[in-house]
Motif scaffolding. Sequence first.
Motif: not given
Length: 409
Positions: A29-30, A229, A261, A263, A272, A303, A305, A327-329
């Motif tokens: 879970k980002s 990140k 991560e 992004s 994003q 990772m 995302t 990664g999913l948010a």
Amino acid sequence: MTVSVSSNSALQQPLQLACGISVPNRIAKSAMSEQLADRHGSPTTDIQQLYAAWARGGTGLLITGNVMIDHRAFVEPRNVVLEDEQFLQAHKLWAQAAQANGSKIIMQINHPGRVAVLPLLKKPIAPSAVGLDLPAMNLIRVPRAMSETEILEQIQRFATTAALAVKAGFDGVQVHAAHGYLLSQFLSPLANTRSDQWGGSPENRRRILIETVLAVRQVIGKNKIISVKLNSADFQKGGLSQEESVQIALALEAEGIDLLEVSGGNYESPAQLGYAPERQAQRDAYFLDYASALRQHSRLPLMLTGGLRNVELMNRIVADGTVDVVGLARPFALQPDLAKQLLAGKSVAEAAKIPALGYKPVDAYLQLAWHAAQFRRISNGQKPKAIKGLIRTVLAFGPRMGFNILTQD
């Protein structure tokens, strides 16, 4: 879409990081901004219950929403702040709630720099006195350029917060150097126009990030996770390019970080959230091209995302080694048990339609507010429920936001 999943599908495999910590599966879970602290910046029982729900849902790695390293600068009101031991017990309870079902949790630590929402009447700090390239913002919120003493202070603050996070029981930290916040501003040729050792050349622009990572590692030791990140690019003409970002990633690998991560974007170009001008933001996995390019030069655990929704693609890019963690948010706001669904071979459910005005920075904020309303439902033991219509969406967060701003300590 459902695919047949064997007992050894890629997403189900544990990931052993260089620090020695093993993440139980490849789903993370980002970070998303929960805005569930109290007015003093302490984590609440709501935030504990929210993370307990995500942990019960089978998520391998939980990354918190940004935790402020300095009470003088907030991304939003009701952000968590961790700069001393005053609320350490509440942070311990937060970590324990997230770890109760075997998940690992790392704290995302951050300073907003020039995009600080609070305090309203004080100039924010930034690498240079360059405002956001947004209507009015480049006039009413022009930041003050930081002195070298202030730069060194913020590096130390990142380290202090990291040490406290580990003391509270978190498995490590994520240094936020993306999305147009302070460290991302230093990396950007547009936001950082300095001519001293903290700006000018690519090496100087990334100096603060490298020094921060070194300071954090020194205080948390070799056996805890350091993640960073990083923007794959800023998606702005003249901003951080993909080529320079790859070089930053290689420098971070040389310093021994455990997980990068990937992004992209910032307040002016929120890639994003899918609002990038490039065509790649219209497809599944916004930043996959960058991850593939970096993998040609690096074995650093990655990772990815942004935009990942198809479980078959997720399994494929992990199985072929392009990335190590998906990664999913936003989907976690509507499916707290999302990880279990993905591990069972089910793709992310179709996203709810979120009201928009057609102005990307405002629409990006509407997205955040819409999802924050879901977090409050989950934290109260309720099922997520889509908010329909622009007026209802604004009412769901507008009055609360105003109250929070006025009462923030």
